[in-house]
Design a protein around this motif. Structure first.
Motif, short mmCIF file in Angstrom:
data_model
loop_
_atom_site.label_atom_id
_atom_site.label_comp_id
_atom_site.label_asym_id
_atom_site.label_seq_id
_atom_site.Cartn_x
_atom_site.Cartn_y
_atom_site.Cartn_z
N LYS A 203 0.83 -1.20 0.00
CA LYS A 203 0.00 0.00 0.00
C LYS A 203 0.87 1.26 0.00
N TYR A 204 0.30 2.34 -0.51
CA TYR A 204 0.99 3.62 -0.59
C TYR A 204 0.48 4.51 0.56
N TYR A 205 1.43 5.14 1.24
CA TYR A 205 1.10 6.00 2.37
C TYR A 205 1.76 7.36 2.18
N LEU A 206 0.93 8.40 2.16
CA LEU A 206 1.41 9.77 2.03
C LEU A 206 1.15 10.50 3.34
N LEU A 207 2.21 10.88 4.03
CA LEU A 207 2.11 11.60 5.29
C LEU A 207 2.24 13.10 5.04
N MET A 208 1.40 13.89 5.71
CA MET A 208 1.40 15.34 5.50
C MET A 208 0.99 16.04 6.79
N ILE A 209 1.37 17.30 6.90
CA ILE A 209 0.88 18.17 7.96
C ILE A 209 -0.40 18.83 7.48
N ARG A 220 -2.11 18.90 12.87
CA ARG A 220 -2.07 17.44 13.03
C ARG A 220 -1.30 16.81 11.87
N GLU A 221 -0.90 15.58 12.08
CA GLU A 221 -0.29 14.79 11.02
C GLU A 221 -1.33 13.85 10.47
N VAL A 222 -1.52 13.90 9.14
CA VAL A 222 -2.51 13.05 8.51
C VAL A 222 -1.83 12.09 7.55
N CYS A 223 -2.56 11.05 7.19
CA CYS A 223 -2.02 10.04 6.26
C CYS A 223 -3.09 9.72 5.23
N TYR A 224 -2.68 9.70 3.96
CA TYR A 224 -3.53 9.26 2.86
C TYR A 224 -3.03 7.90 2.39
N ARG A 225 -3.96 6.96 2.21
CA ARG A 225 -3.61 5.57 1.92
C ARG A 225 -4.34 5.11 0.66
N TYR A 233 -7.57 7.59 -2.74
CA TYR A 233 -6.95 7.65 -1.43
C TYR A 233 -8.00 7.85 -0.34
N GLU A 234 -7.80 7.17 0.78
CA GLU A 234 -8.59 7.42 1.98
C GLU A 234 -7.67 8.04 3.03
N LYS A 235 -8.27 8.66 4.05
CA LYS A 235 -7.49 9.50 4.95
C LYS A 235 -7.75 9.15 6.41
N ALA A 236 -6.69 9.31 7.21
CA ALA A 236 -6.82 9.19 8.66
C ALA A 236 -5.89 10.19 9.33
N THR A 237 -6.28 10.67 10.49
CA THR A 237 -5.39 11.47 11.33
C THR A 237 -4.55 10.53 12.16
N ILE A 238 -3.23 10.62 12.05
CA ILE A 238 -2.37 9.66 12.74
C ILE A 238 -1.67 10.27 13.95
N LEU A 239 -1.71 11.59 14.10
CA LEU A 239 -1.19 12.24 15.30
C LEU A 239 -1.87 13.59 15.48
N GLU A 240 -2.42 13.81 16.66
CA GLU A 240 -2.95 15.12 17.03
C GLU A 240 -2.64 15.31 18.50
N ASP A 286 -5.04 -1.43 12.03
CA ASP A 286 -5.99 -1.48 10.90
C ASP A 286 -5.36 -0.93 9.63
N GLY A 287 -4.05 -1.16 9.49
CA GLY A 287 -3.36 -0.72 8.28
C GLY A 287 -2.97 0.74 8.26
N TRP A 288 -3.09 1.43 9.41
CA TRP A 288 -2.71 2.84 9.50
C TRP A 288 -1.51 3.00 10.42
N PRO A 289 -0.56 3.86 10.06
CA PRO A 289 0.63 4.08 10.92
C PRO A 289 0.34 5.10 12.02
N MET A 290 -0.23 4.63 13.12
CA MET A 290 -0.65 5.52 14.20
C MET A 290 0.56 5.90 15.06
N LEU A 291 0.70 7.20 15.31
CA LEU A 291 1.87 7.73 15.99
C LEU A 291 1.56 8.05 17.45
#
Length: 523
Positions: A203-209, A220-225, A233-240, A286-291
Protein backbone atom coordinates in the motif's frame (compact mmCIF):
# COMPACT_ATOMS: atom_id res chain seq x y z
CA UNK A 1 12.71 -3.39 47.07
CA UNK A 2 14.71 -4.15 43.93
CA UNK A 3 17.76 -6.39 44.23
CA UNK A 4 21.17 -4.97 43.32
CA UNK A 5 21.15 -6.70 39.92
CA UNK A 6 17.69 -5.31 39.15
CA UNK A 7 18.83 -1.84 40.16
CA UNK A 8 21.73 -2.06 37.70
CA UNK A 9 19.41 -3.27 34.95
CA UNK A 10 16.93 -0.48 35.65
CA UNK A 11 19.75 2.07 35.53
CA UNK A 12 20.92 0.71 32.17
CA UNK A 13 17.38 1.00 30.81
CA UNK A 14 17.18 4.56 32.06
CA UNK A 15 20.52 5.41 30.46
CA UNK A 16 19.37 3.88 27.18
CA UNK A 17 16.30 6.06 26.87
CA UNK A 18 15.80 8.88 24.40
CA UNK A 19 14.39 11.97 26.06
CA UNK A 20 12.10 14.01 23.87
CA UNK A 21 12.87 16.23 22.09
CA UNK A 22 15.16 13.71 20.41
CA UNK A 23 17.08 16.65 18.95
CA UNK A 24 16.39 19.76 21.04
CA UNK A 25 17.76 22.04 18.35
CA UNK A 26 16.63 23.61 15.10
CA UNK A 27 16.16 20.58 12.79
CA UNK A 28 12.94 21.29 10.83
CA UNK A 29 11.27 19.52 7.89
CA UNK A 30 12.87 16.13 8.52
CA UNK A 31 13.12 13.21 6.17
CA UNK A 32 14.65 10.02 7.50
CA UNK A 33 15.54 6.71 5.90
CA UNK A 34 17.31 3.56 7.03
CA UNK A 35 20.00 1.76 5.02
CA UNK A 36 21.16 -1.41 6.76
CA UNK A 37 21.69 -0.61 10.42
CA UNK A 38 22.09 3.15 9.92
CA UNK A 39 19.49 5.91 9.93
CA UNK A 40 20.04 8.99 7.77
CA UNK A 41 18.29 12.29 8.40
CA UNK A 42 18.12 15.46 6.31
CA UNK A 43 16.79 18.83 7.44
CA UNK A 44 16.16 22.38 6.24
CA UNK A 45 18.87 24.99 6.80
CA UNK A 46 17.69 27.62 4.28
CA UNK A 47 20.25 30.45 4.01
CA UNK A 48 23.07 28.58 5.79
CA UNK A 49 25.93 27.10 3.75
CA UNK A 50 26.85 24.34 3.15
CA UNK A 51 23.23 23.27 2.97
CA UNK A 52 20.95 20.27 3.39
CA UNK A 53 22.90 18.53 6.18
CA UNK A 54 22.97 14.75 6.31
CA UNK A 55 22.97 13.34 9.85
CA UNK A 56 23.32 9.70 10.81
CA UNK A 57 22.59 7.49 13.80
CA UNK A 58 22.62 3.84 14.78
CA UNK A 59 20.17 4.16 17.67
CA UNK A 60 17.98 7.23 17.00
CA UNK A 61 19.60 8.82 20.06
CA UNK A 62 23.14 9.78 19.08
CA UNK A 63 23.29 11.82 15.88
CA UNK A 64 26.22 13.32 14.01
CA UNK A 65 26.49 15.39 10.84
CA UNK A 66 28.36 13.42 8.17
CA UNK A 67 27.98 15.64 5.12
CA UNK A 68 26.01 18.19 3.12
CA UNK A 69 24.23 17.82 -0.19
CA UNK A 70 25.68 21.07 -1.55
CA UNK A 71 28.41 23.53 -0.57
CA UNK A 72 26.82 26.61 -2.11
CA UNK A 73 23.90 27.78 -4.21
CA UNK A 74 24.98 30.24 -6.89
CA UNK A 75 21.91 31.16 -8.95
CA UNK A 76 21.80 34.72 -7.67
CA UNK A 77 23.86 37.40 -5.86
CA UNK A 78 21.23 37.05 -3.13
CA UNK A 79 23.08 33.95 -1.90
CA UNK A 80 26.10 36.24 -1.34
CA UNK A 81 24.21 38.80 0.80
CA UNK A 82 23.76 41.44 -1.88
CA UNK A 83 22.90 44.91 -0.54
CA UNK A 84 21.11 45.75 -3.81
CA UNK A 85 19.62 42.46 -5.05
CA UNK A 86 18.57 41.08 -1.68
CA UNK A 87 19.30 38.02 0.46
CA UNK A 88 17.87 34.54 0.99
CA UNK A 89 17.07 34.87 4.68
CA UNK A 90 14.28 32.37 5.36
CA UNK A 91 14.43 31.13 1.76
CA UNK A 92 17.03 28.86 0.16
CA UNK A 93 16.83 25.08 0.64
CA UNK A 94 13.57 23.72 2.07
CA UNK A 95 12.12 20.33 3.01
CA UNK A 96 14.56 18.01 1.21
CA UNK A 97 13.35 14.50 0.32
CA UNK A 98 15.89 11.73 0.92
CA UNK A 99 15.71 8.27 -0.69
CA UNK A 100 17.88 5.18 -1.26
CA UNK A 101 17.31 3.18 -4.44
CA UNK A 102 19.35 0.37 -5.95
CA UNK A 103 22.57 1.21 -4.13
CA UNK A 104 22.44 4.99 -4.52
CA UNK A 105 21.22 7.87 -2.39
CA UNK A 106 18.94 10.49 -3.93
CA UNK A 107 17.84 13.89 -2.66
CA UNK A 108 15.25 16.23 -4.10
CA UNK A 109 14.92 19.83 -2.92
CA UNK A 110 13.36 23.06 -4.15
CA UNK A 111 14.44 26.44 -2.77
CA UNK A 112 11.52 28.57 -1.66
CA UNK A 113 12.12 31.17 -4.35
CA UNK A 114 10.46 32.68 -7.39
CA UNK A 115 11.50 31.93 -10.97
CA UNK A 116 14.56 29.88 -11.83
CA UNK A 117 15.97 30.33 -8.31
CA UNK A 118 13.15 28.06 -7.17
CA UNK A 119 13.83 25.25 -9.63
CA UNK A 120 13.86 21.76 -8.14
CA UNK A 121 17.24 20.05 -7.79
CA UNK A 122 17.78 16.29 -7.83
CA UNK A 123 21.11 15.08 -6.43
CA UNK A 124 22.65 11.63 -6.12
CA UNK A 125 25.55 10.06 -4.22
CA UNK A 126 27.05 6.65 -3.62
CA UNK A 127 27.41 7.43 0.08
CA UNK A 128 25.22 9.57 2.29
CA UNK A 129 28.26 11.59 3.34
CA UNK A 130 28.81 12.50 -0.30
CA UNK A 131 30.12 13.78 -2.55
CA UNK A 132 26.73 14.59 -4.06
CA UNK A 133 26.28 15.57 -7.69
CA UNK A 134 23.39 17.22 -9.49
CA UNK A 135 21.35 14.91 -11.70
CA UNK A 136 18.87 17.47 -13.00
CA UNK A 137 16.89 20.65 -12.44
CA UNK A 138 13.23 21.15 -13.25
CA UNK A 139 10.15 23.17 -12.32
CA UNK A 140 9.43 24.05 -8.69
CA UNK A 141 7.75 21.50 -6.43
CA UNK A 142 6.74 22.71 -2.95
CA UNK A 143 7.54 20.51 0.08
CA UNK A 144 7.89 17.50 -2.18
CA UNK A 145 8.58 13.79 -1.79
CA UNK A 146 10.61 11.75 -4.24
CA UNK A 147 9.29 8.20 -4.58
CA UNK A 148 10.72 5.16 -6.37
CA UNK A 149 8.11 2.47 -6.91
CA UNK A 150 8.81 -1.25 -7.05
CA UNK A 151 8.52 -1.19 -10.84
CA UNK A 152 11.23 1.52 -10.99
CA UNK A 153 8.80 4.22 -12.01
CA UNK A 154 9.60 7.48 -10.22
CA UNK A 155 7.21 10.11 -8.91
CA UNK A 156 7.27 13.45 -7.17
CA UNK A 157 4.41 14.21 -4.77
CA UNK A 158 4.12 17.87 -3.81
CA UNK A 159 1.93 20.78 -2.79
CA UNK A 160 -1.49 19.77 -1.46
CA UNK A 161 -1.92 16.35 -3.03
CA UNK A 162 -0.40 16.86 -6.46
CA UNK A 163 1.74 14.29 -8.24
CA UNK A 164 3.77 13.95 -11.44
CA UNK A 165 5.82 11.11 -12.86
CA UNK A 166 9.49 11.64 -13.69
CA UNK A 167 11.44 10.27 -16.60
CA UNK A 168 13.44 7.12 -15.78
CA UNK A 169 16.72 9.06 -15.91
CA UNK A 170 15.24 11.75 -13.60
CA UNK A 171 16.03 14.43 -16.16
CA UNK A 172 12.55 15.99 -16.07
CA UNK A 173 8.87 15.33 -15.55
CA UNK A 174 6.81 13.34 -18.04
CA UNK A 175 4.40 15.89 -19.44
CA UNK A 176 0.73 14.97 -19.12
CA UNK A 177 1.19 12.98 -15.90
CA UNK A 178 -0.03 15.66 -13.48
CA UNK A 179 -2.68 14.35 -11.14
CA UNK A 180 -4.54 15.67 -8.10
CA UNK A 181 -4.61 12.55 -5.95
CA UNK A 182 -6.91 13.87 -3.21
CA UNK A 183 -9.01 16.89 -2.31
CA UNK A 184 -8.59 18.47 1.11
CA UNK A 185 -11.44 18.68 3.58
CA UNK A 186 -13.62 21.79 3.76
CA UNK A 187 -12.21 22.94 7.12
CA UNK A 188 -8.58 22.51 6.03
CA UNK A 189 -8.25 26.12 5.02
CA UNK A 190 -4.46 26.01 5.24
CA UNK A 191 -2.21 24.09 2.91
CA UNK A 192 -1.39 20.45 3.45
CA UNK A 193 2.40 20.36 3.32
CA UNK A 194 5.49 18.29 4.04
CA UNK A 195 4.73 15.37 1.71
CA UNK A 196 6.45 12.08 2.60
CA UNK A 197 5.49 9.00 0.55
CA UNK A 198 6.36 5.43 1.55
CA UNK A 199 5.15 1.97 0.53
CA UNK A 200 4.34 -0.73 3.08
CA UNK A 201 2.80 -4.16 2.52
CA UNK A 202 1.81 -3.17 -1.01
CA UNK A 203 0.00 0.00 0.00
CA UNK A 204 0.99 3.62 -0.59
CA UNK A 205 1.10 6.00 2.37
CA UNK A 206 1.41 9.77 2.03
CA UNK A 207 2.11 11.60 5.29
CA UNK A 208 1.40 15.34 5.50
CA UNK A 209 0.88 18.17 7.96
CA UNK A 210 -2.66 19.52 8.05
CA UNK A 211 -3.41 23.04 9.29
CA UNK A 212 -6.98 23.11 10.56
CA UNK A 213 -8.36 26.38 11.88
CA UNK A 214 -11.85 25.19 12.84
CA UNK A 215 -12.90 25.44 16.52
CA UNK A 216 -11.57 22.56 18.59
CA UNK A 217 -9.25 21.39 15.83
CA UNK A 218 -5.48 21.50 15.86
CA UNK A 219 -2.44 21.16 13.67
CA UNK A 220 -2.07 17.44 13.03
CA UNK A 221 -0.29 14.79 11.02
CA UNK A 222 -2.51 13.05 8.51
CA UNK A 223 -2.02 10.04 6.26
CA UNK A 224 -3.53 9.26 2.86
CA UNK A 225 -3.61 5.57 1.92
CA UNK A 226 -4.24 3.82 -1.40
CA UNK A 227 -3.79 0.45 -3.09
CA UNK A 228 -2.69 2.19 -6.29
CA UNK A 229 -0.39 5.21 -6.38
CA UNK A 230 -2.88 6.97 -8.65
CA UNK A 231 -5.62 6.50 -6.03
CA UNK A 232 -8.31 6.58 -4.83
CA UNK A 233 -6.95 7.65 -1.43
CA UNK A 234 -8.59 7.42 1.98
CA UNK A 235 -7.49 9.50 4.95
CA UNK A 236 -6.82 9.19 8.66
CA UNK A 237 -5.39 11.47 11.33
CA UNK A 238 -2.37 9.66 12.74
CA UNK A 239 -1.19 12.24 15.30
CA UNK A 240 -2.95 15.12 17.03
CA UNK A 241 -0.92 15.85 20.14
CA UNK A 242 0.73 18.73 21.90
CA UNK A 243 3.86 18.06 23.95
CA UNK A 244 5.88 19.61 26.73
CA UNK A 245 3.70 22.69 27.07
CA UNK A 246 4.15 23.67 23.43
CA UNK A 247 1.91 23.55 20.38
CA UNK A 248 0.55 20.55 18.53
CA UNK A 249 3.10 18.63 16.50
CA UNK A 250 3.10 17.75 12.82
CA UNK A 251 5.36 17.27 9.78
CA UNK A 252 7.83 14.45 9.52
CA UNK A 253 7.88 10.84 8.49
CA UNK A 254 8.09 7.23 9.66
CA UNK A 255 10.93 4.73 9.43
CA UNK A 256 11.37 1.05 10.22
CA UNK A 257 14.15 -0.77 12.04
CA UNK A 258 15.99 -3.92 11.05
CA UNK A 259 13.75 -5.81 13.48
CA UNK A 260 10.56 -4.55 11.87
CA UNK A 261 9.58 -1.96 14.45
CA UNK A 262 8.49 1.49 13.30
CA UNK A 263 9.08 4.98 14.64
CA UNK A 264 7.77 8.42 13.80
CA UNK A 265 10.03 11.48 13.63
CA UNK A 266 7.95 14.66 13.89
CA UNK A 267 8.97 18.27 14.53
CA UNK A 268 7.54 20.78 16.97
CA UNK A 269 7.77 24.58 17.04
CA UNK A 270 9.64 25.67 20.19
CA UNK A 271 10.08 29.42 19.82
CA UNK A 272 13.64 30.75 20.25
CA UNK A 273 15.51 27.46 19.82
CA UNK A 274 13.62 26.74 16.61
CA UNK A 275 11.81 23.62 15.44
CA UNK A 276 12.89 20.52 17.33
CA UNK A 277 12.57 16.82 16.55
CA UNK A 278 10.64 14.28 18.60
CA UNK A 279 10.65 10.49 18.24
CA UNK A 280 7.70 8.24 19.02
CA UNK A 281 6.39 4.73 18.41
CA UNK A 282 4.55 4.03 15.17
CA UNK A 283 2.01 1.24 15.56
CA UNK A 284 0.23 -0.25 12.56
CA UNK A 285 -3.45 -0.38 13.51
CA UNK A 286 -5.99 -1.48 10.90
CA UNK A 287 -3.36 -0.72 8.28
CA UNK A 288 -2.71 2.84 9.50
CA UNK A 289 0.63 4.08 10.92
CA UNK A 290 -0.65 5.52 14.20
CA UNK A 291 1.87 7.73 15.99
CA UNK A 292 2.47 8.31 19.70
CA UNK A 293 1.93 6.21 22.78
CA UNK A 294 -1.13 4.05 23.43
CA UNK A 295 -3.15 7.20 24.01
CA UNK A 296 -1.90 8.81 20.82
CA UNK A 297 0.28 11.32 22.65
CA UNK A 298 3.93 12.21 22.11
CA UNK A 299 5.82 10.34 24.87
CA UNK A 300 8.36 12.00 27.14
CA UNK A 301 10.79 9.12 26.68
CA UNK A 302 11.39 6.33 24.16
CA UNK A 303 13.78 3.44 24.51
CA UNK A 304 16.80 3.69 22.21
CA UNK A 305 17.23 0.92 19.68
CA UNK A 306 20.52 -0.37 21.06
CA UNK A 307 22.89 0.23 23.92
CA UNK A 308 26.60 0.92 23.89
CA UNK A 309 26.62 3.45 21.07
CA UNK A 310 29.15 6.27 21.54
CA UNK A 311 27.77 9.65 22.53
CA UNK A 312 27.53 11.93 19.50
CA UNK A 313 26.01 15.33 18.85
CA UNK A 314 25.21 17.66 15.97
CA UNK A 315 26.47 20.61 18.11
CA UNK A 316 30.09 20.48 19.25
CA UNK A 317 33.05 22.37 20.65
CA UNK A 318 35.98 23.04 18.32
CA UNK A 319 39.65 23.81 18.95
CA UNK A 320 40.13 24.55 15.22
CA UNK A 321 43.06 22.14 15.01
CA UNK A 322 41.72 20.51 11.84
CA UNK A 323 42.81 21.99 8.49
CA UNK A 324 39.19 21.56 7.33
CA UNK A 325 36.14 23.17 8.87
CA UNK A 326 34.23 20.65 10.99
CA UNK A 327 30.79 19.66 9.75
CA UNK A 328 28.86 21.11 12.68
CA UNK A 329 29.52 24.63 11.35
CA UNK A 330 27.59 26.54 8.67
CA UNK A 331 28.15 29.98 7.18
CA UNK A 332 25.46 32.64 6.97
CA UNK A 333 24.90 32.65 3.18
CA UNK A 334 27.76 31.74 0.82
CA UNK A 335 31.20 32.28 2.37
CA UNK A 336 33.98 34.29 0.76
CA UNK A 337 36.45 31.42 0.56
CA UNK A 338 39.64 33.46 0.53
CA UNK A 339 38.58 35.42 3.61
CA UNK A 340 38.89 32.67 6.19
CA UNK A 341 41.54 30.12 7.03
CA UNK A 342 42.35 27.27 9.40
CA UNK A 343 45.93 26.89 8.13
CA UNK A 344 47.46 30.37 8.12
CA UNK A 345 47.73 30.11 11.90
CA UNK A 346 47.30 26.43 12.81
CA UNK A 347 45.01 25.88 15.76
CA UNK A 348 43.05 29.08 15.05
CA UNK A 349 40.16 30.09 12.85
CA UNK A 350 41.12 33.29 11.02
CA UNK A 351 38.26 35.50 9.86
CA UNK A 352 39.32 38.25 7.46
CA UNK A 353 37.28 41.21 6.33
CA UNK A 354 36.68 41.09 2.58
CA UNK A 355 34.34 44.01 1.85
CA UNK A 356 32.91 47.01 3.61
CA UNK A 357 29.37 46.47 4.92
CA UNK A 358 27.06 48.56 7.10
CA UNK A 359 25.90 45.91 9.56
CA UNK A 360 26.03 42.32 10.79
CA UNK A 361 23.15 41.19 8.57
CA UNK A 362 25.13 41.92 5.40
CA UNK A 363 28.45 40.71 6.80
CA UNK A 364 30.03 37.80 4.91
CA UNK A 365 31.58 34.82 6.70
CA UNK A 366 29.53 34.83 9.86
CA UNK A 367 30.05 31.29 11.16
CA UNK A 368 27.06 29.68 12.87
CA UNK A 369 26.17 26.67 14.91
CA UNK A 370 22.86 25.62 16.46
CA UNK A 371 21.96 26.24 20.06
CA UNK A 372 20.46 23.38 22.09
CA UNK A 373 17.95 22.97 24.90
CA UNK A 374 17.31 22.79 27.67
CA UNK A 375 20.38 24.96 28.32
CA UNK A 376 23.73 25.48 26.62
CA UNK A 377 26.85 27.61 26.81
CA UNK A 378 29.16 28.66 23.98
CA UNK A 379 32.30 30.76 24.26
CA UNK A 380 35.14 31.96 22.03
CA UNK A 381 38.62 33.36 22.62
CA UNK A 382 39.53 36.21 20.26
CA UNK A 383 42.91 37.64 19.24
CA UNK A 384 42.13 41.25 18.28
CA UNK A 385 45.63 42.45 17.40
CA UNK A 386 45.07 42.64 13.63
CA UNK A 387 41.76 44.49 13.58
CA UNK A 388 41.59 47.66 11.51
CA UNK A 389 39.81 50.93 12.14
CA UNK A 390 36.08 50.34 11.73
CA UNK A 391 36.22 46.56 12.21
CA UNK A 392 33.58 44.78 14.30
CA UNK A 393 34.12 41.25 15.65
CA UNK A 394 32.48 39.09 18.25
CA UNK A 395 29.82 36.57 19.22
CA UNK A 396 26.06 36.86 18.73
CA UNK A 397 22.86 35.08 19.56
CA UNK A 398 22.16 35.39 15.86
CA UNK A 399 18.68 35.63 14.40
CA UNK A 400 16.40 38.26 12.89
CA UNK A 401 16.32 39.66 16.42
CA UNK A 402 19.90 39.30 17.67
CA UNK A 403 21.78 40.14 20.81
CA UNK A 404 25.37 40.95 19.86
CA UNK A 405 28.52 41.09 21.97
CA UNK A 406 31.06 42.86 19.75
CA UNK A 407 34.52 44.38 19.89
CA UNK A 408 34.68 47.56 17.82
CA UNK A 409 37.86 49.31 16.74
CA UNK A 410 37.79 53.08 16.30
CA UNK A 411 41.18 54.51 15.45
CA UNK A 412 43.45 52.74 17.91
CA UNK A 413 40.77 52.28 20.58
CA UNK A 414 39.01 48.97 21.21
CA UNK A 415 35.54 48.98 22.75
CA UNK A 416 33.39 46.07 23.91
CA UNK A 417 29.75 46.70 23.14
CA UNK A 418 26.58 44.77 23.91
CA UNK A 419 23.60 45.59 21.70
CA UNK A 420 20.19 44.38 20.65
CA UNK A 421 19.72 44.37 16.87
CA UNK A 422 16.64 43.75 14.76
CA UNK A 423 16.66 43.55 10.98
CA UNK A 424 13.89 44.73 8.67
CA UNK A 425 13.72 42.74 5.43
CA UNK A 426 11.70 43.48 2.32
CA UNK A 427 9.01 40.84 1.82
CA UNK A 428 9.86 39.77 -1.72
CA UNK A 429 13.59 40.19 -2.21
CA UNK A 430 14.58 39.94 1.48
CA UNK A 431 16.68 43.08 1.13
CA UNK A 432 18.17 44.39 4.34
CA UNK A 433 16.23 47.65 4.57
CA UNK A 434 17.16 48.67 8.08
CA UNK A 435 18.80 47.39 11.26
CA UNK A 436 17.45 48.83 14.49
CA UNK A 437 20.27 48.82 17.04
CA UNK A 438 19.98 49.51 20.76
CA UNK A 439 23.24 49.82 22.71
CA UNK A 440 22.89 48.20 26.12
CA UNK A 441 26.37 48.55 27.55
CA UNK A 442 29.80 49.70 26.40
CA UNK A 443 33.26 49.45 28.01
CA UNK A 444 36.75 50.40 26.85
CA UNK A 445 39.30 47.63 26.36
CA UNK A 446 43.05 47.72 26.93
CA UNK A 447 43.86 44.21 25.75
CA UNK A 448 44.21 42.40 22.44
CA UNK A 449 42.75 39.12 23.71
CA UNK A 450 39.26 38.60 25.06
CA UNK A 451 36.87 35.76 25.81
CA UNK A 452 33.15 36.12 24.99
CA UNK A 453 30.38 33.82 26.22
CA UNK A 454 26.66 33.21 25.70
CA UNK A 455 24.54 31.21 28.15
CA UNK A 456 21.27 30.16 26.53
CA UNK A 457 18.23 28.88 28.41
CA UNK A 458 15.47 27.13 26.46
CA UNK A 459 13.64 25.63 29.41
CA UNK A 460 10.00 25.83 28.25
CA UNK A 461 8.72 29.41 28.17
CA UNK A 462 12.15 30.87 28.99
CA UNK A 463 14.21 31.54 25.81
CA UNK A 464 16.73 33.78 27.57
CA UNK A 465 20.36 34.53 26.64
CA UNK A 466 22.96 36.03 28.97
CA UNK A 467 26.27 37.54 27.84
CA UNK A 468 29.64 37.65 29.59
CA UNK A 469 33.26 38.51 28.86
CA UNK A 470 36.59 37.57 30.42
CA UNK A 471 40.11 38.96 30.17
CA UNK A 472 41.78 35.73 31.31
CA UNK A 473 39.39 32.93 30.34
CA UNK A 474 38.60 32.16 33.98
CA UNK A 475 36.92 35.14 35.62
CA UNK A 476 33.75 36.28 33.89
CA UNK A 477 31.78 39.52 34.01
CA UNK A 478 28.17 39.61 32.83
CA UNK A 479 26.97 42.48 30.69
CA UNK A 480 23.33 43.47 30.58
CA UNK A 481 20.57 41.25 31.88
CA UNK A 482 18.25 38.67 30.31
CA UNK A 483 17.76 38.91 26.56
CA UNK A 484 14.80 37.30 24.85
CA UNK A 485 15.41 34.92 21.91
CA UNK A 486 12.54 34.83 19.42
CA UNK A 487 11.33 33.01 16.31
CA UNK A 488 9.85 34.85 13.32
CA UNK A 489 8.72 32.78 10.36
CA UNK A 490 8.39 35.88 8.16
CA UNK A 491 12.09 36.78 8.43
CA UNK A 492 14.71 34.12 9.25
CA UNK A 493 12.22 31.27 9.93
CA UNK A 494 14.97 29.69 12.02
CA UNK A 495 16.04 29.09 15.60
CA UNK A 496 18.70 31.24 17.24
CA UNK A 497 22.30 30.33 16.40
CA UNK A 498 25.70 31.01 17.87
CA UNK A 499 27.23 33.46 15.39
CA UNK A 500 30.97 34.23 15.21
CA UNK A 501 31.64 37.28 13.05
CA UNK A 502 34.18 39.84 11.85
CA UNK A 503 33.31 42.59 9.37
CA UNK A 504 34.65 45.92 8.16
CA UNK A 505 32.70 49.16 8.16
CA UNK A 506 35.53 51.36 6.78
CA UNK A 507 38.29 49.36 5.08
CA UNK A 508 38.79 45.68 4.29
CA UNK A 509 41.92 43.75 5.17
CA UNK A 510 41.85 43.27 8.93
CA UNK A 511 41.36 39.95 10.63
CA UNK A 512 40.77 38.25 13.96
CA UNK A 513 41.92 34.82 15.13
CA UNK A 514 39.57 32.61 17.13
CA UNK A 515 41.50 30.32 19.46
CA UNK A 516 38.65 27.93 20.25
CA UNK A 517 34.90 27.52 20.55
CA UNK A 518 34.03 25.85 23.84
CA UNK A 519 30.58 24.35 24.23
CA UNK A 520 28.55 22.64 26.91
CA UNK A 521 24.97 21.44 27.04
CA UNK A 522 23.25 21.58 30.43
CA UNK A 523 20.10 20.24 32.04
Amino acid sequence: MLCATCNVQAQKIQENMIDNPMLWADVPDPDIIRVGDTFYLVSTTMHLMPGAPIMQSKDLKNWETVGYIFDKLTDSPKYDLSPTEGTVYGRGQWATSLKYHKGKFYALLAPNERGSMGDTYIFTADKAAGPWKIVSRMRHFHDCSLFFDDDDRVYVIYGTGEMMELKPDLSDVIEGTHRQIFEREADETGLLEGSRMIKHNGKYYLLMISHVYAPGRHRREVCYRADNIQGPYEKATILESDFGGFSYEAQGTIVDTQDGDWYGIIFQDRAGVGRVLTVMPCRWIDGWPMLGDEEGKVPARVRALKSGEPTKSIVNADDFSSPKLCLHWQWNHNPVDNAWSLTERPGYLRLKTSRVVPNLYLAPNTLTQRMEGPKCTGAIALDLSKMKDGDVAGLAAFNDNSTVLAVKKSGKQLTLELSEQSVKLSMREKKVENVDEKIVERIALKTNKIWLRIDANFVPRTDIANFSYSLDGENWTQLGGDFRMTFDWQRFFMGTKFGIFNYATKKAGGYVDIDAFTYNKHQ
